[in-house]
Design an enzyme around this catalytic site. Structure first.
Site, mmCIF file in Angstrom:
data_model
loop_
_atom_site.group_PDB
_atom_site.id
_atom_site.type_symbol
_atom_site.label_atom_id
_atom_site.label_comp_id
_atom_site.label_asym_id
_atom_site.label_seq_id
_atom_site.Cartn_x
_atom_site.Cartn_y
_atom_site.Cartn_z
ATOM 1 N N GLU A 172 3.225 10.585 -2.271
ATOM 2 C CA GLU A 172 2.912 9.419 -1.642
ATOM 3 C C GLU A 172 4.182 8.586 -1.839
ATOM 4 O O GLU A 172 4.885 8.489 -3.069
ATOM 5 C CB GLU A 172 1.781 8.729 -2.383
ATOM 6 C CG GLU A 172 1.480 7.304 -1.556
ATOM 7 C CD GLU A 172 0.448 6.528 -1.962
ATOM 8 O OE1 GLU A 172 -0.294 6.032 -1.232
ATOM 9 O OE2 GLU A 172 0.064 6.549 -3.296
ATOM 10 N N CYS A 213 -1.913 2.279 1.265
ATOM 11 C CA CYS A 213 -2.524 3.377 0.832
ATOM 12 C C CYS A 213 -3.114 4.187 1.908
ATOM 13 O O CYS A 213 -3.067 5.503 1.886
ATOM 14 C CB CYS A 213 -3.884 3.079 -0.298
ATOM 15 S SG CYS A 213 -4.871 2.133 0.414
ATOM 16 N N GLU A 246 -9.565 2.848 -5.755
ATOM 17 C CA GLU A 246 -9.191 3.027 -4.320
ATOM 18 C C GLU A 246 -7.626 3.402 -4.594
ATOM 19 O O GLU A 246 -6.929 2.393 -5.005
ATOM 20 C CB GLU A 246 -9.545 1.656 -3.639
ATOM 21 C CG GLU A 246 -9.350 1.844 -2.161
ATOM 22 C CD GLU A 246 -7.920 1.616 -1.544
ATOM 23 O OE1 GLU A 246 -7.127 2.666 -1.441
ATOM 24 O OE2 GLU A 246 -7.604 0.671 -1.349
ATOM 25 N N LYS A 298 -7.361 -9.295 -12.995
ATOM 26 C CA LYS A 298 -5.869 -9.029 -13.162
ATOM 27 C C LYS A 298 -5.086 -8.376 -11.908
ATOM 28 O O LYS A 298 -5.075 -7.431 -11.784
ATOM 29 C CB LYS A 298 -5.776 -8.083 -14.346
ATOM 30 C CG LYS A 298 -4.735 -8.322 -15.342
ATOM 31 C CD LYS A 298 -3.268 -7.916 -14.705
ATOM 32 C CE LYS A 298 -2.903 -6.579 -14.480
ATOM 33 N NZ LYS A 298 -1.434 -6.576 -13.980
#
Length: 492
Positions: A385, A284, A250, A175
């Site tokens: 973040e 990331c 992750e 997906k």
């Protein structure tokens, strides 16, 4: 305008709802494709196809060597199609063609590496303290694996999951992000061309709540592999926990990029720019916190601003562009919101700090490379973040300070260290709580090296030998060398 359907059981199928949604080009804002809007019914079909392929038929009986050959063939096809795949990704997520053309070609190495590893996973004959007993182990695939990828590097992140999972003998339902689905859908044709049996790899597209959640929660899914934000990863983890199902996560990062006074300043500046402004900061592992020893702070900031201010902003399809657009509208708005928060909190903006509307912007979603000084590690901009081209510079005095500040975060994905002192480099590598530590470099990854995070940055590892075992389970087999008739009520 192209219309993309689901790929299930080796065929392109309409979404059960008959609904599609638009995908646009971040550089121009123009809609250029329609994507199938999947739901739980579509997920059911895809999981059923994957389960059938895992339990019976050609894939179920295929030997590891044969699986490896299919992966190597897929790698060859990827290399042939790498330029087309790169252009698709640039059109869909706005990353630079200069980077994506290298990345899509390099991702073939994951399939080649795990193709070679498919028949190299061995069990062991174990020494036994039980007389007359032989004990050995085998490693077996898990079953149907749900793979959910992020919008910043769809095909690379898929390779990190799909290659080891297939080498181990699993089947997959993918997906991709609803924002960047096209390259993954086009990739399904390459999987079919390589000769993978129908149902081994399936792709359902759609929104996270409508397609992603039902996929993770499906009773016939044996594992979930997810790349995305830590908040979304937490939801995946919670769903998996209810099923007692393994996961690979992750997730996000707020990585420290640490510059000591004995570093090569020009190299450190290049590393800082690579760490935050490459990929428009949408990665990331971004080095979004630049920790600089106070004695070289002012000189490094001046040099950094000088170099970063020369970055060419514009068309990501141009090899001369350095900074492209932000991929999605929500992310664009989020980045600008964090810039305003930083200003209100008292950080000093020494570069950028606003949308870019100059030459080459084409009306796309651009944010100027932005640098803040006067940042303390407790500020919002240093703790959360942002996932954009925004750099926080934090001064420090001693090695102890650098370690304390570097680790004072809920994340632990990566870290960078710039120093000419090998002893210091080794000490920092040992003490920083991060899954990857780069010394005098940044953003280096390889199919041979495990990648993953500490703390809220994730669970499990991708790439390297470690990733192969993430998609297998160990079985212990005991064989009595002779029949025995002892007391059946006592453990042997």
């Amino acid at each position: 305008m192209k219309t993309y359907r689901h790929y299930i059981g080796g065929a392109w199928v309409e979404p059960s709802s008959g609904e599609y949604f638009d995908t646009d080009n971040p550089y121009t804002g123009e809609v250029w494709a329609k994507i199938a809007r999947g739901n739980a019914q579509d997920v059911d079909r895809a999981v059923a196809a994957a389960k059938a392929a895992f339990e019976a038929g050609e894939w179920a009986t295929m030997r590891p060597t044969a699986r490896g050959k299919l992966l190597v063939k897929l790698a060859e096809i990827i290399e042939r199609e790498s330029e087309r795949l790169a252009e698709l990704e640039v059109r869909d997520n706005g990353k630079l063609i200069a980077e994506m053309s290298l990345q899509t070609k390099y991702l073939a190495e994951w399939y080649r590496y795990y193709g070679g590893m498919a028949d190299k996973i061995e069990g062991a004959v174990l020494p036994s303290d039980r007389p007359g007993m032989l004990n050995f182990t085998t490693h077996e695939p898990l079953g149907v694996v749900a793979m959910i990828t992020a919008w910043n590097s769809p095909l690379l992140l898929l390779a990190w999951k799909l290659a080891p999972a297939l080498a181990a003998g699993n089947t997959a339902v993918v997906k991709p992000s609803e924002f960047t689905s096209t390259s993954t859908l086009e990739f399904m044709d390459l999987v079919r061309e390589a000769g993978f049996p129908d149902g081994v790899v399936n792709c359902v597209t759609g929104m996270g709540i409508e397609a992603g959640a039902p996929l993770v929660e499906h009773p016939d899914v044996a594992k979930a592999a997810f790349t995305g934000s830590d908040m979304a990863g937490q939801k995946v983890y919670e769903s998996a926990a209810r099923k007692i199902m393994p996961v690979t996560l992750e997730l996000g990062g707020k990585s420290p990029n640490i510059v000591f006074e004995d570093a090569d300043i020009d190299a450190a500046v290049n590393g800082a720019i690579s760490g935050i402004f490459a990929a428009t900061g949408q990665t990331c592992l971004a080095g979004s916190r630049l920790l600089v020893q106070r004695s070289v702070h002012d000189a490094l900031v001046a040099r950094l601003v000088e170099v970063a201010s020369q970055a060419a902003i514009g068309d990501p399809m141009s090899m001369d562009t350095h900074v492209g657009p932000v991929t999605t509208v929500p992310q664009y708005e989020k980045v600008l919101r964090y810039i305003e928060i930083a200003k209100r909190d008292g950080a000093t903006c020494v570069l950028g700090g606003k949308p870019y509307t100059g030459s080459g912007s084409q009306g796309g979603r651009f944010v100027e490379p932005t640098i803040f000084t006067g940042v303390t590690n407790d500020m919002t901009i240093a703790q959360e973040e942002i996932f954009g081209p925004v750099l926080s510079i934090i001064p420090f005095d001693t090695e102890e300070d650098a370690v304390r500040i570097g680790n004072d975060i809920v994340y632990g994905l990566a870290a960078g260290v710039w120093t000419s002192d090998i002893g210091r480099a080794l000490r920092m590598a040992e003490r920083l709580k991060a899954g990857t530590v780069w010394i005098n470099t940044y953003r280096a990854v390889s199919f041979m090296s495990p990648f993953g995070g500490f703390k809220r940055s994730g669970q499990g590892r991708e790439s390297g030998k470690e990733a192969m075992m993430e998609y297998m389970q160990t079985k212990s087999v005991w064989i009595a060398q002779q029949m025995a008739t002892g007391n059946p009520f006592v453990m042997r």
